[in-house]
Write a protein that holds these residues in place. Structure first.
Motif, short mmCIF file in Angstrom:
data_model
loop_
_atom_site.label_atom_id
_atom_site.label_comp_id
_atom_site.label_asym_id
_atom_site.label_seq_id
_atom_site.Cartn_x
_atom_site.Cartn_y
_atom_site.Cartn_z
N SER A 1 6.56 12.53 2.33
CA SER A 1 7.72 12.14 2.64
C SER A 1 7.88 10.38 2.35
O SER A 1 6.86 9.89 2.32
CB SER A 1 8.49 12.30 3.89
N ILE A 2 9.16 10.18 2.17
CA ILE A 2 9.33 8.58 2.17
C ILE A 2 10.11 7.87 3.17
O ILE A 2 11.04 8.48 3.52
CB ILE A 2 10.05 8.27 0.80
N VAL A 3 9.58 7.13 3.69
CA VAL A 3 10.08 6.21 4.96
C VAL A 3 10.54 5.00 4.38
O VAL A 3 9.83 4.02 3.90
CB VAL A 3 9.01 6.11 6.06
N VAL A 4 11.85 4.66 4.83
CA VAL A 4 12.46 3.33 4.39
C VAL A 4 13.00 2.47 5.41
O VAL A 4 13.51 3.05 6.54
CB VAL A 4 13.77 3.83 3.58
N GLU A 5 12.56 1.43 5.49
CA GLU A 5 13.02 0.50 6.87
C GLU A 5 13.67 -0.89 6.06
O GLU A 5 13.10 -1.37 5.35
CB GLU A 5 11.90 0.25 7.58
N LEU A 6 14.73 -1.01 6.82
CA LEU A 6 15.59 -2.32 6.76
C LEU A 6 15.43 -3.31 7.71
O LEU A 6 15.72 -2.98 8.76
CB LEU A 6 16.89 -2.22 6.17
N ARG A 7 14.77 -4.53 7.18
CA ARG A 7 14.52 -5.56 8.32
C ARG A 7 14.94 -7.00 7.90
O ARG A 7 15.17 -7.16 6.71
CB ARG A 7 13.03 -5.60 8.77
N PRO A 8 15.20 -8.02 8.92
CA PRO A 8 15.76 -9.00 8.46
C PRO A 8 14.44 -9.91 7.76
O PRO A 8 13.47 -9.59 8.03
CB PRO A 8 15.89 -9.82 9.93
N TRP A 9 15.00 -10.68 6.76
CA TRP A 9 14.07 -11.60 6.01
C TRP A 9 13.60 -12.51 7.00
O TRP A 9 14.38 -13.36 7.55
CB TRP A 9 14.51 -12.16 4.86
N PHE A 10 12.22 -12.73 7.36
CA PHE A 10 11.68 -13.67 8.11
C PHE A 10 11.72 -15.02 7.76
O PHE A 10 10.88 -15.18 6.48
CB PHE A 10 10.31 -13.05 8.75
N SER A 11 12.42 -15.87 8.13
CA SER A 11 12.48 -17.09 7.47
C SER A 11 12.04 -18.17 8.28
O SER A 11 12.08 -18.44 9.62
CB SER A 11 14.06 -17.43 7.27
N MET B 1 0.82 -1.13 -0.08
CA MET B 1 0.00 0.06 -0.12
C MET B 1 0.87 1.32 -0.09
O MET B 1 1.59 1.49 1.17
CB MET B 1 -0.95 -0.06 1.34
N GLU B 2 1.03 1.87 -1.08
CA GLU B 2 1.69 3.42 -1.33
C GLU B 2 3.11 2.85 -1.06
O GLU B 2 3.84 3.82 -0.67
CB GLU B 2 1.29 4.32 -0.32
N GLY B 3 3.53 1.82 -1.29
CA GLY B 3 5.03 1.30 -0.83
C GLY B 3 5.62 -0.01 -1.89
O GLY B 3 4.60 -0.43 -2.75
N VAL B 4 6.60 0.01 -1.70
CA VAL B 4 7.51 -1.24 -2.40
C VAL B 4 8.36 -1.93 -1.61
O VAL B 4 8.98 -1.24 -0.69
CB VAL B 4 8.39 -0.57 -3.51
N MET B 5 8.57 -3.43 -1.67
CA MET B 5 9.56 -4.13 -0.90
C MET B 5 10.48 -4.77 -1.79
O MET B 5 9.95 -5.35 -2.80
CB MET B 5 8.67 -5.17 0.16
N MET B 6 11.57 -4.69 -1.21
CA MET B 6 12.62 -5.31 -2.21
C MET B 6 13.76 -6.17 -1.18
O MET B 6 14.16 -5.93 -0.06
CB MET B 6 13.74 -4.15 -2.60
N ARG B 7 13.82 -7.44 -1.51
CA ARG B 7 14.63 -8.40 -0.93
C ARG B 7 16.09 -8.52 -1.20
O ARG B 7 16.46 -8.39 -2.59
CB ARG B 7 14.08 -9.93 -1.30
N SER B 8 16.91 -8.43 -0.39
CA SER B 8 18.44 -8.47 -0.49
C SER B 8 19.01 -9.52 0.19
O SER B 8 19.38 -9.36 1.55
CB SER B 8 18.97 -7.22 -0.41
N GLY B 9 19.33 -10.78 -0.36
CA GLY B 9 19.58 -11.87 0.55
C GLY B 9 18.75 -12.07 1.89
O GLY B 9 17.60 -12.41 1.65
N GLY B 10 19.43 -11.95 3.04
CA GLY B 10 18.59 -12.36 4.50
C GLY B 10 17.82 -10.99 4.76
O GLY B 10 17.65 -10.80 6.02
N ARG B 11 17.77 -9.90 3.84
CA ARG B 11 17.33 -8.79 4.50
C ARG B 11 16.03 -8.27 3.48
O ARG B 11 16.12 -8.57 2.35
CB ARG B 11 18.41 -7.63 4.70
N LEU B 12 15.15 -7.30 4.17
CA LEU B 12 14.32 -6.75 3.14
C LEU B 12 13.94 -5.35 3.45
O LEU B 12 13.93 -4.99 4.58
CB LEU B 12 12.81 -7.46 3.83
#
Length: 295
Positions: free
Chosen positions: A22-32, A1-12
């Protein structure tokens, strides 16, 4: 919703356009959900990836809703609520694309237009209805304004990835001219799952019934539906390997041909984005790329 997610290895990486612009960006661990080397083994990894993508996608959707809408003070879903949402989503998907086509095909059998559940004709009708329901579902939700914007962000995601893969600077000017269609896409994956299920069910279900079938008409139908549920695991694993091969080997004619149906379906699940949506996709990808470079 009004956003995009991108996976990079073990992070999202998740980027969201807030109500103030404004744009808020968050980097979090990829939940496995699945640990161990077996979950990454070719031929097996498809189903774990499918489930984990669903879990992380719902989590990202909840995060984006917090920031894109007014209620930013609300907490994200608890693990229990997230698990319940995933189970409900899976149940709805199986009900819509496995149970409903089967029930409708039983109607065709009642009309005398199909054979028994063990016949090829029954599985052919079942597959036809499955594809029809999928296409009608996509067409139906695409008419919802909020979903249309989601599809625009989907297009922005693809354009940004193409720009990065071509080695061009990540900016709106370069992304604007890129294609909104991409061979490695969730839409293509789902289409492969549906197509493979149609082919495999046509042979595996009659074969299983030949080996053993419960007594009673109702039990027999429930047995076949349950069998189709179980077969979704190997089907999704095989589909995942095919889409990886097709996306990685676009220089081969056969791989380009394999990508065509999915690319055509993406014309329904992606729309041309505006620059503000491209900016969000670029922010998400830059965050994912920076995280990968930093290890």
């Amino acid at each position: 919703m009004e956003g995009v997610m991108m996976r990079s290895g073990g992070r999202l990486a998740i980027a969201v356009r807030k109500a103030d612009g404004s744009i808020v960006v968050e980097l979090r661990p990829w939940f496995s959900l699945f640990k161990g080397a077996w979950a990454k083994t070719p031929g097996v990894r498809g189903f774990p990836v499918l489930v984990e993508t669903l879990v992380n996608g719902i989590s990202a959707l909840n995060f984006s809703a917090q920031h894109a809408l007014e209620g930013e003070g609300e907490e994200e879903l608890s693990p229990l609520a997230l698990a319940g949402t995933v189970v409900l989503a899976l149940a709805m998907a199986l009900g819509l694309f496995v149970v409903l086509p089967h029930v409708v095909t039983l109607g065709m059998q009642w009309l005398g237009l199909s054979g028994d559940v063990s016949s090829l004709a029954f599985q052919a009708w079942d597959g036809l209805f499955k594809l029809a329901i999928f296409v009608l579902y996509i067409l139906g939700i695409s008419r919802v304004p909020d979903i249309k914007r989601v599809f625009q962000y989907h297009g922005a995601e693809h354009k940004t990835i193409w720009t990065f893969e071509k080695g061009l600077p990540l900016n709106c000017e370069n992304a604007r001219t890129a294609s909104r269609l991409h061979p490695r896409c969730g839409t293509t994956f789902l289409l492969f799952v549906l197509a493979l299920s149609i082919v495999l069910y046509a042979f595996l279900v009659p074969g299983a019934l030949h080996l053993w079938a419960p007594q009673g008409k109702v039990l027999k139908q429930l047995y076949v539906i349950g069998l189709k549920f179980v077969l979704m695991v190997p089907v999704s694993c095989l589909a995942y390997e095919i889409i990886r091969l097709a996306g990685r080997s676009q220089h081969l004619t056969v791989c380009r041909m394999l990508s065509v149906p999915g690319m055509m379906m993406q014309r329904l699940t992606t729309y041309e984005p505006d620059d503000s949506q491209l900016e969000v996709a670029i922010a998400a990808l830059k965050c994912a790329v920076d995280a990968k470079e930093q290890g």
